[in-house]
Design a protein around this motif. Sequence first.
Motif, PDB file in Angstrom:
ATOM      1  N   PHE A 158       0.839  -1.193   0.000  1.00 12.33           N
ATOM      2  CA  PHE A 158       0.000   0.000   0.000  1.00 12.33           C
ATOM      3  C   PHE A 158       0.876   1.246   0.000  1.00 12.33           C
ATOM      4  O   PHE A 158       2.029   1.218   0.444  1.00 12.33           O
ATOM      5  CB  PHE A 158      -0.921   0.029   1.228  1.00 12.33           C
ATOM      6  CG  PHE A 158      -1.860  -1.135   1.318  1.00 12.33           C
ATOM      7  CD1 PHE A 158      -3.059  -1.135   0.626  1.00 12.33           C
ATOM      8  CD2 PHE A 158      -1.535  -2.246   2.092  1.00 12.33           C
ATOM      9  CE1 PHE A 158      -3.926  -2.211   0.707  1.00 12.33           C
ATOM     10  CE2 PHE A 158      -2.392  -3.324   2.181  1.00 12.33           C
ATOM     11  CZ  PHE A 158      -3.594  -3.312   1.484  1.00 12.33           C
ATOM     12  N   ALA A 159       0.294   2.342  -0.494  1.00  9.53           N
ATOM     13  CA  ALA A 159       0.956   3.647  -0.476  1.00  9.53           C
ATOM     14  C   ALA A 159      -0.080   4.691  -0.092  1.00  9.53           C
ATOM     15  O   ALA A 159      -1.287   4.471  -0.225  1.00  9.53           O
ATOM     16  CB  ALA A 159       1.563   3.968  -1.839  1.00  9.53           C
ATOM     17  N   ILE A 160       0.400   5.845   0.392  1.00  7.79           N
ATOM     18  CA  ILE A 160      -0.499   6.923   0.816  1.00  7.79           C
ATOM     19  C   ILE A 160       0.032   8.241   0.282  1.00  7.79           C
ATOM     20  O   ILE A 160       1.252   8.468   0.244  1.00  7.79           O
ATOM     21  CB  ILE A 160      -0.629   6.950   2.358  1.00  7.79           C
ATOM     22  CG1 ILE A 160      -1.731   7.918   2.797  1.00  7.79           C
ATOM     23  CG2 ILE A 160       0.693   7.283   3.024  1.00  7.79           C
ATOM     24  CD1 ILE A 160      -2.097   7.798   4.272  1.00  7.79           C
ATOM     25  N   ASP A 161      -0.864   9.121  -0.181  1.00  6.78           N
ATOM     26  CA  ASP A 161      -0.424  10.420  -0.688  1.00  6.78           C
ATOM     27  C   ASP A 161      -0.566  11.483   0.398  1.00  6.78           C
ATOM     28  O   ASP A 161      -1.003  11.207   1.519  1.00  6.78           O
ATOM     29  CB  ASP A 161      -1.185  10.806  -1.965  1.00  6.78           C
ATOM     30  CG  ASP A 161      -2.685  10.988  -1.742  1.00  6.78           C
ATOM     31  OD1 ASP A 161      -3.103  11.191  -0.584  1.00  6.78           O
ATOM     32  OD2 ASP A 161      -3.443  10.932  -2.732  1.00  6.78           O
ATOM     33  N   ARG A 162      -0.211  12.711   0.073  1.00  7.82           N
ATOM     34  CA  ARG A 162      -0.191  13.786   1.066  1.00  7.82           C
ATOM     35  C   ARG A 162      -1.589  14.212   1.498  1.00  7.82           C
ATOM     36  O   ARG A 162      -1.747  14.958   2.473  1.00  7.82           O
ATOM     37  CB  ARG A 162       0.574  14.990   0.522  1.00  7.82           C
ATOM     38  CG  ARG A 162      -0.009  15.627  -0.710  1.00  7.82           C
ATOM     39  CD  ARG A 162       0.913  16.710  -1.243  1.00  7.82           C
ATOM     40  NE  ARG A 162       1.234  17.677  -0.204  1.00  7.82           N
ATOM     41  CZ  ARG A 162       2.186  18.598  -0.321  1.00  7.82           C
ATOM     42  NH1 ARG A 162       2.937  18.635  -1.411  1.00  7.82           N
ATOM     43  NH2 ARG A 162       2.398  19.463   0.645  1.00  7.82           N
ATOM     44  N   ASN A 163      -2.617  13.739   0.783  1.00  7.62           N
ATOM     45  CA  ASN A 163      -4.000  14.036   1.163  1.00  7.62           C
ATOM     46  C   ASN A 163      -4.628  12.922   1.991  1.00  7.62           C
ATOM     47  O   ASN A 163      -5.801  13.006   2.356  1.00  7.62           O
ATOM     48  CB  ASN A 163      -4.847  14.296  -0.081  1.00  7.62           C
ATOM     49  CG  ASN A 163      -4.409  15.538  -0.832  1.00  7.62           C
ATOM     50  OD1 ASN A 163      -4.117  16.568  -0.227  1.00  7.62           O
ATOM     51  ND2 ASN A 163      -4.348  15.447  -2.154  1.00  7.62           N
ATOM     52  N   GLY A 164      -3.861  11.867   2.266  1.00 10.34           N
ATOM     53  CA  GLY A 164      -4.369  10.780   3.092  1.00 10.34           C
ATOM     54  C   GLY A 164      -5.060   9.671   2.327  1.00 10.34           C
ATOM     55  O   GLY A 164      -5.668   8.787   2.940  1.00 10.34           O
ATOM     56  N   ASN A 165      -4.985   9.692   0.997  1.00  9.30           N
ATOM     57  CA  ASN A 165      -5.605   8.638   0.192  1.00  9.30           C
ATOM     58  C   ASN A 165      -4.697   7.410   0.142  1.00  9.30           C
ATOM     59  O   ASN A 165      -3.522   7.515  -0.228  1.00  9.30           O
ATOM     60  CB  ASN A 165      -5.873   9.133  -1.231  1.00  9.30           C
ATOM     61  CG  ASN A 165      -6.919  10.232  -1.268  1.00  9.30           C
ATOM     62  OD1 ASN A 165      -8.066  10.015  -0.891  1.00  9.30           O
ATOM     63  ND2 ASN A 165      -6.524  11.416  -1.706  1.00  9.30           N
ATOM     64  N   ILE A 166      -5.253   6.259   0.504  1.00  9.90           N
ATOM     65  CA  ILE A 166      -4.493   5.010   0.513  1.00  9.90           C
ATOM     66  C   ILE A 166      -4.879   4.189  -0.710  1.00  9.90           C
ATOM     67  O   ILE A 166      -6.062   4.036  -1.026  1.00  9.90           O
ATOM     68  CB  ILE A 166      -4.767   4.210   1.801  1.00  9.90           C
ATOM     69  CG1 ILE A 166      -4.266   4.993   3.022  1.00  9.90           C
ATOM     70  CG2 ILE A 166      -4.102   2.841   1.746  1.00  9.90           C
ATOM     71  CD1 ILE A 166      -4.566   4.324   4.341  1.00  9.90           C
ATOM     72  N   ARG A 167      -3.883   3.652  -1.392  1.00  5.07           N
ATOM     73  CA  ARG A 167      -4.106   2.800  -2.557  1.00  5.07           C
ATOM     74  C   ARG A 167      -3.226   1.566  -2.444  1.00  5.07           C
ATOM     75  O   ARG A 167      -2.239   1.554  -1.691  1.00  5.07           O
ATOM     76  CB  ARG A 167      -3.780   3.553  -3.852  1.00  5.07           C
ATOM     77  CG  ARG A 167      -2.330   4.006  -3.937  1.00  5.07           C
ATOM     78  CD  ARG A 167      -2.049   4.773  -5.212  1.00  5.07           C
ATOM     79  NE  ARG A 167      -0.676   5.257  -5.251  1.00  5.07           N
ATOM     80  CZ  ARG A 167       0.363   4.549  -5.672  1.00  5.07           C
ATOM     81  NH1 ARG A 167       0.184   3.291  -6.107  1.00  5.07           N
ATOM     82  NH2 ARG A 167       1.575   5.054  -5.675  1.00  5.07           N
ATOM     83  N   ASN A 168      -3.588   0.529  -3.187  1.00  2.82           N
ATOM     84  CA  ASN A 168      -2.741  -0.663  -3.218  1.00  2.82           C
ATOM     85  C   ASN A 168      -1.748  -0.546  -4.367  1.00  2.82           C
ATOM     86  O   ASN A 168      -2.070  -0.037  -5.446  1.00  2.82           O
ATOM     87  CB  ASN A 168      -3.567  -1.939  -3.331  1.00  2.82           C
ATOM     88  CG  ASN A 168      -4.504  -1.942  -4.529  1.00  2.82           C
ATOM     89  OD1 ASN A 168      -5.121  -0.923  -4.839  1.00  2.82           O
ATOM     90  ND2 ASN A 168      -4.630  -3.087  -5.190  1.00  2.82           N
ATOM     91  N   THR A 169      -0.537  -1.002  -4.141  1.00  2.00           N
ATOM     92  CA  THR A 169       0.526  -0.894  -5.143  1.00  2.00           C
ATOM     93  C   THR A 169       0.646  -2.158  -5.991  1.00  2.00           C
ATOM     94  O   THR A 169       1.425  -2.189  -6.941  1.00  2.00           O
ATOM     95  CB  THR A 169       1.872  -0.621  -4.458  1.00  2.00           C
ATOM     96  OG1 THR A 169       2.128  -1.646  -3.488  1.00  2.00           O
ATOM     97  CG2 THR A 169       1.845   0.733  -3.754  1.00  2.00           C
TER      98      THR A 169
END
Length: 241
Positions: A158-169
Amino acid sequence: MARRGCSENGVFIMKLRINEIIKNQKPKGEICAFKIHGQELPFEAVVLNKTSGEGRLRAKSPIDCELQKEYTFIIQAYDCGAGPRETAWKKSHKAVVHIQVKDVNEFAPAFKEPAYKAVVTEGKIYDSILQVEAVDEDCSPQYSQICNYEIVTTDVPFAIDRNGNIRNTEKLSYDKQHQYEILVTAYDCGQKPAAQDTLVQVDVKPVCKPGWQGGPAFVSPLRKGSWTWCMEAARPILKSA
């Protein structure tokens, strides 16, 4: 108008000089006092040198930027006068003092929720599975804004952006792992981390894969005491003669 900045929780604010306060009307003789006009102000002015008229403006108690970001008030200088009472003292013209309170990064980010949960289907790449959000109680934009999020748990897809959105890699597999639990922290723009990480739980839902055509097929257990079934309507299989 005299403008000064001070840090919250500080004591010393600024030096006062008689030539900064007095313009056209100057008290005669030595300067005995500076007086602040205003109700319940957390400041006081003291004389350092009666002859030169130098003084000091300081806070009487800790200043809290979160309660009040700035103050504006009137100050006057008084000479020592000829009589025993202050009514005999001569005073200068009024000067306006404006103080802006500089924020101290005293509060850490805090997540709005202690835990987050999401369900995803195996075999898919999501742009955003869910969004976490933290807030900060400091008063300034530098320290009250959240500038970055970070996944603390290592070796997770998983990864997370600066807005707090989590996605699977990568594509997730139910057979490989049914559930992921990851810890996430947040940083304000002063790089102060959250006081407590938040827990994110991601459940992986299997894709329905019937084992035989024409009836129900057992797939696999989701959890103890329950089973997942795939149903496919029976349909004829035509063969050419």
